[in-house]
Design a protein around this motif. Structure first.
Motif, mmCIF file in Angstrom:
data_model
loop_
_atom_site.group_PDB
_atom_site.id
_atom_site.type_symbol
_atom_site.label_atom_id
_atom_site.label_comp_id
_atom_site.label_asym_id
_atom_site.label_seq_id
_atom_site.Cartn_x
_atom_site.Cartn_y
_atom_site.Cartn_z
ATOM 1 N N ASN A 409 -9.572 12.677 -23.803
ATOM 2 C CA ASN A 409 -8.472 13.566 -24.177
ATOM 3 C C ASN A 409 -7.338 12.809 -24.856
ATOM 4 O O ASN A 409 -6.169 13.045 -24.572
ATOM 5 N N GLN A 410 -7.669 11.861 -25.723
ATOM 6 C CA GLN A 410 -6.645 11.097 -26.438
ATOM 7 C C GLN A 410 -6.841 11.281 -27.938
ATOM 8 O O GLN A 410 -7.933 11.023 -28.464
ATOM 9 N N VAL A 411 -5.765 11.700 -28.640
ATOM 10 C CA VAL A 411 -5.843 11.867 -30.094
ATOM 11 C C VAL A 411 -6.109 10.523 -30.767
ATOM 12 O O VAL A 411 -6.763 10.445 -31.800
ATOM 13 N N PHE A 412 -5.609 9.478 -30.145
ATOM 14 C CA PHE A 412 -5.781 8.139 -30.705
ATOM 15 C C PHE A 412 -7.255 7.842 -31.002
ATOM 16 O O PHE A 412 -7.583 7.181 -31.981
ATOM 17 N N VAL B 68 -5.137 22.856 -13.504
ATOM 18 C CA VAL B 68 -6.293 22.318 -14.212
ATOM 19 C C VAL B 68 -6.129 20.812 -14.366
ATOM 20 O O VAL B 68 -5.166 20.353 -14.973
ATOM 21 N N VAL B 69 -7.048 20.051 -13.792
ATOM 22 C CA VAL B 69 -6.956 18.594 -13.864
ATOM 23 C C VAL B 69 -7.505 18.089 -15.190
ATOM 24 O O VAL B 69 -8.589 18.480 -15.611
ATOM 25 N N ILE B 70 -6.734 17.260 -15.872
ATOM 26 C CA ILE B 70 -7.185 16.642 -17.120
ATOM 27 C C ILE B 70 -7.041 15.134 -16.980
ATOM 28 O O ILE B 70 -5.959 14.632 -16.660
ATOM 29 N N ASN B 71 -8.139 14.406 -17.208
ATOM 30 C CA ASN B 71 -8.095 12.948 -17.093
ATOM 31 C C ASN B 71 -7.711 12.349 -18.436
ATOM 32 O O ASN B 71 -8.335 12.638 -19.445
ATOM 33 N N LYS B 72 -6.655 11.519 -18.422
ATOM 34 C CA LYS B 72 -6.302 10.757 -19.623
ATOM 35 C C LYS B 72 -6.236 9.291 -19.224
ATOM 36 O O LYS B 72 -5.151 8.735 -19.034
ATOM 37 N N PRO B 73 -7.400 8.650 -19.054
ATOM 38 C CA PRO B 73 -7.408 7.272 -18.576
ATOM 39 C C PRO B 73 -7.045 6.288 -19.679
ATOM 40 O O PRO B 73 -7.028 6.646 -20.850
ATOM 41 N N GLY B 74 -6.762 5.059 -19.307
ATOM 42 C CA GLY B 74 -6.542 3.997 -20.282
ATOM 43 C C GLY B 74 -5.331 3.168 -19.952
ATOM 44 O O GLY B 74 -4.349 3.664 -19.406
ATOM 45 N N VAL B 78 -1.079 3.619 -17.846
ATOM 46 C CA VAL B 78 0.110 3.727 -18.703
ATOM 47 C C VAL B 78 -0.049 4.849 -19.732
ATOM 48 O O VAL B 78 0.868 5.627 -19.982
ATOM 49 N N LEU B 79 -1.252 4.967 -20.324
ATOM 50 C CA LEU B 79 -1.464 5.962 -21.388
ATOM 51 C C LEU B 79 -1.237 7.380 -20.880
ATOM 52 O O LEU B 79 -0.573 8.184 -21.522
ATOM 53 N N GLY B 80 -1.813 7.694 -19.722
ATOM 54 C CA GLY B 80 -1.687 9.040 -19.179
ATOM 55 C C GLY B 80 -0.243 9.375 -18.830
ATOM 56 O O GLY B 80 0.244 10.467 -19.129
ATOM 57 N N GLU B 81 0.450 8.416 -18.230
ATOM 58 C CA GLU B 81 1.837 8.677 -17.843
ATOM 59 C C GLU B 81 2.718 8.818 -19.082
ATOM 60 O O GLU B 81 3.607 9.669 -19.134
ATOM 61 N N GLU B 82 2.420 7.999 -20.095
ATOM 62 C CA GLU B 82 3.209 8.071 -21.323
ATOM 63 C C GLU B 82 3.063 9.460 -21.951
ATOM 64 O O GLU B 82 4.015 10.021 -22.479
ATOM 65 N N TYR B 83 1.854 10.016 -21.879
ATOM 66 C CA TYR B 83 1.617 11.362 -22.417
ATOM 67 C C TYR B 83 2.502 12.386 -21.702
ATOM 68 O O TYR B 83 3.110 13.246 -22.332
ATOM 69 N N VAL B 84 2.598 12.251 -20.376
ATOM 70 C CA VAL B 84 3.416 13.201 -19.609
ATOM 71 C C VAL B 84 4.896 13.008 -19.944
ATOM 72 O O VAL B 84 5.624 13.979 -20.127
ATOM 73 N N VAL B 85 5.315 11.754 -20.066
ATOM 74 C CA VAL B 85 6.715 11.472 -20.395
ATOM 75 C C VAL B 85 7.098 12.171 -21.705
ATOM 76 O O VAL B 85 8.188 12.712 -21.851
#
Lengths: 503, 326
Positions: A409-412, B68-74, B78-85
């Motif tokens: 789920n990353q546009v990157f 709805v749970v969405i995984n944004k790993p990486g 940091v990547l997932g939290e940055e998305y929420v920020v």
């Protein structure tokens, strides 16, 4: 006898109407997911997990998810063969001969033999799973860092030999694959490296991103430039099903692939990829016509496809008997079991025999369903090649883009895919065979991590790799393979010299 | 054709009306009016993901809209939290996994793209996972004292840790410092991998959260020898803390909380926090959390924010003392 009564109990659960239905739904979704480029079983199971909260019986939920997982292995070969587009790392090898077969109008035979091989391998592996699960589980635990290093290094060697025509080009791609794999976090120190200040790169590249770019989009870019004569749409598509000769050619490849896949698949992490590589290498060695490999040899499709299917079934062994999830999709099934209040592990068979045996029994049924489902589909997929390239290409671009986004789920990742598309295009212009690149990319992090872990454990003493039985054996095979290759090429050169001296 | 045009005109009109009315109603209707996205910054199947999915399962009992749970790993979270920020602070994008280490530990070691204390609004704490120190079931070591003696006899102590500078790594390094014994920490690709390697007997000691080590303890493959909390862990009441064994090491382990983008309306935060409290008191939720080895330890918004500040400082002090650098 305990096994027999357990299995019987399992069938009595798997054969109820609801469970048959959900096994079928799983197989159907799995096939679709396997065919859609980029969309993998792990992402699909994650999406469907909320459904399992509603399904009251945990067995039913797990039967469906297991079906999605091994079903995707059946479907995975489809795009590899038809479009040279591997959906996951274990299908990269299938592209090499499968796509060549499709170009020669033998897509039907390739798809057919994959389905049949997958069925045989899947069934062989489930029988193995039924009989030997607990003793083999301990084998998975014997793999510590040194063993992983030896195994993955052997995998790298096999990956280089894939680039049939030129070893040097294979080595070049190997180095690039390893370099791309290093972007992101250093696995041992946790330092950020090669990211040039980009947060997106901190996460590193993803395999699907790279494969979709290098194979899928790269191929499309290349075809755009040449002509739109659409070479994959051959005038005659040929017989849809494999002939008796095809079957005779590939039956041993299928059986060998099943055995290799079953054993290597037990090892958590990378088992399926390495088994497909090993199967391809062995078929090439055993073949009376090794020169046909890379040009559309049916064994080059049958062996690896059987191996990755057997591996997908045997990867359930560490999950069901040790509680160790070996890959991303199995990790999702692990999570689903936990939320249902079932802890996978050594007590699963005692505490929840219905889950343990029910799932295993459903895998016998599921493999049968997948064969029945996939063989008629072969005809349909082959018709896809009739679609004009001008329509097919944009559709592929659309699906790969969605697929790549769905992984994390990353546009990157979509931008990364475009980057790799340009690299894939360049590789085709320079006549590189792309296969070693994604394989080195997948194996690279495992090689690096296990090498550094082993040396941390041994205090820097490299003897750790040769003094342990499993890693020692694997290293010996590695050395023998290289030595054999060297002796062969020296002999060949000597022979040529003699000829030139005494004409 | 004419007929078709009429139908499409009608549909367009219907759509416009629905959207307008829907839009007008939006202000009047109470939050939430659509599903809430919960971003998890780790891969599916990990402990944060398991927690999020358990909340996802129970949430609809107490809220008219699903989660709805969405995984944004990486990048270690940091990547997932940055998305929420960077997300819109409307209450429809929230964050599960606050306190997981990357926001409490990493800022002391490297530059972050955001300030984990200032750029995101805490909502509630759900759980704290202790770190349990384990040895292989076949190991002759039975307590922390045995480990110290083993090391003092000149044996090499290798420790399987989940990731570099992760919560287990910090505990091992702290033990090494405070007990004055050399420990070589070997980082793996996460808790599942490090516990598997310890189960195979490839390293002397290891550690992990109860959810990771409990199945192995039950199977006799692991022997728990210490808990790195201030008090004993409820899931393993017979295992003494490190402090009880004379080693002055206690950390927060892995804290699991919920947050929302900065600027989310206070009434939305209040709604989320009170609904999560109801979830935490739910019997089914309690049952699943026990099964997955994640003790419930709810804190409301104010206390959770204060806790984050304190834990952040504690980890900063520990890292400074241990001299850890990446």
């Amino acid at each position: 006898m305990e096994i027999f009564s357990g299995l019987l109990n399992g069938f009595s659960i798997a054969l109820t109407g609801t469970n048959i239905l959900f096994a079928f739904i799983g197989a159907l979704i799995g096939t679709a997911v396997g065919v859609l480029p980029g969309l993998g079983p792990a992402a699909t199971i994650a999406l469907l997990l909320p459904i399992t909260y509603i399904i009251s019986s945990p067995v039913t939920a797990i039967i469906m998810m297991a079906g999605i997982f091994y079903g995707s292995m059946y479907g995975g070969s489809t795009t590899s063969i038809l479009l040279n587009l591997p959906g996951e790392a274990a299908s990269v090898v299938t592209c090499i001969d499968g796509y060549q077969m499709a170009k020669k109008g033998r897509a039907g035979a390739a798809l057919g033999i994959s389905a049949i091989g997958s069925f045989i391998a899947g069934t062989v592996a489930v029988i193995g799973l039924t009989l030997f699960a607990p003793p083999l589980a301990e084998f998975a635990l014997d793999f510590g860092p040194p063993e992983y290093f030896a195994l993955t290094t052997l995998g790298l060697l096999l990956a280089v030999t894939l680039s049939g025509r030129s070893i040097v080009k294979g080595l070049i791609l190997l180095v690039f694959g390893l370099l791309f794999a290093m972007v992101g976090l250093d696995p041992i120190s946790g330092k950020i490296r090669f990211t040039f200040g980009s947060i997106g790169l901190q996460g590193g590249f993803d395999f699907v991103t790279m494969a979709m770019g290098v194979f899928g989009l790269g191929e499309i870019l290349y075809n755009l430039e040449t002509t739109i004569k659409t070479e994959i749409v051959t005038t005659k598509i040929g017989k849809v099903f494999p002939t008796l000769k095809d079957w005779a050619d590939s039956k041993w490849a299928i059986l060998r692939g099943s055995a290799i896949g079953f054993f290597i698949g037990i090892i958590p992490g990378g088992g399926a990829v390495i088994s497909s590589l090993a199967s391809y290498a062995i078929e090439k060695k055993y073949s009376k016509h090794p020169e046909e490999f890379g040009e559309g040899a049916i064994q080059g499709v049958a062996g690896p496809e059987s191996a990755n299917n057997a591996a997908s079934s045997s990867s359930f062994i560490p999950l069901l008997t040790l509680g160790i999830p070996g890959n991303a999709a199995i990790a999702m099934i692990f999570a689903a079991l936990m939320i249902q209040g079932i802890t996978p592990g050594p007590f699963l068979v005692v505490e929840h025999p219905d889950v343990f045996w029910g799932v295993i029994a459903s895998m016998y049924l599921g493999n049968g369903m997948l064969l029945v489902l996939n063989l008629p589909l072969v005809g349909l997929w082959v018709q896809m090649l009739r679609v004009p390239y001008g329509i097919l290409a944009p559709v592929i671009v659309l699906f790969t883009t969605i697929g790549v986004y769905s992984v994390q789920n990353q546009v990157f990742d979509i931008y990364s895919m475009l980057f790799f598309a340009v690299i894939g295009y360049g590789m085709r212009k320079l006549d590189f065979d792309p296969a070693p690149l994604p394989l080195a990319f997948v194996l690279g992090p495992m090689v690096e991590r296990s090498l550094r872990q082993s040396l941390l454990i041994s205090g820097g003493d490299p003897a750790i790799f040769v003094t342990r039985p499993i890693s020692g054996t694997l290293i010996a095979i590695f050395v023998l393979l290289i030595a054999g290759q060297c002796i062969l090429s020296i002999k060949r050169k000597m022979g040529r010299k003699k000829k030139s001296v005494n004409p | 054709m004419k007929h078709l045009r009429k139908v499409s005109l009608f549909l367009t009109l219907a759509l416009v009306v629905t959207l307008t009315v829907g839009g007008l109603c939006f202000g009047a209707e109470q939050y939430p009016t659509k599903p809430i996205q919960a971003i998890v910054p780790f891969s599916p199947g990990g402990s944060s993901d398991l927690l999020a999915r358990t909340i996802e399962k129970i949430w609809p009992k107490y809220s008219p809209q699903p989660m709805v749970v969405i995984n944004k790993p990486g990048a270690g979270g940091v990547l997932g939290e940055e998305y929420v920020v960077r997300s819109k602070p409307d209450g429809y994008t929230i964050y599960i996994g606050q306190g997981s280490g990357h926001d409490l530990v990493m800022p002391h070691l490297q530059k972050m793209p955001f300030d984990p204390l200032k750029d995101i609004a805490p909502v509630a704490r759900i759980s704290i996972h202790s770190i349990v120190i384990c040895v292989s079931g076949k190991s002759p070591l039975k307590s922390m004292k045995d480990v110290v003696d083993f090391a003092n006899k000149g044996n090499k102590v290798t420790a399987a840790v989940s990731t570099a500078a992760g919560s287990v790594d910090l505990v091992m390094r702290a033990i090494s410092k405070r007990a004055n014994i050399p420990i070589t920490t070997v980082p793996f690709a996460g808790g599942a991998d490090s516990t598997t390697a310890l189960a195979g007997g490839h390293l002397a000691i290891g550690g992990g959260h109860p959810s990771e080590v409990l199945p192995h303890i039950k199977a006799g493959r692991f022997r728990p020898i210490g808990v790195a909390l201030d008090h004993r862990d409820a899931t393993l009441p017979n295992v003494p803390t490190l402090k009880e064994q004379g080693i002055n090491v206690a950390t927060w382990g892995s804290v699991k909380g919920v947050a929302a983008p900065l600027g989310t309306p206070p009434e939305v935060i209040e709604y989320l926090s009170s609904t999560l409290k109801k979830v935490c008191q739910d019997t089914e939720f309690k049952k699943i959390m026990t099964q997955i080895g994640q003790p419930i330890d709810y804190l409301n918004t104010k206390d959770w924010a204060a806790f984050m500040q304190m834990a952040y400082k504690d980890y900063g002090d520990l890292i400074k003392e241990l001299g850890i650098k990446l």
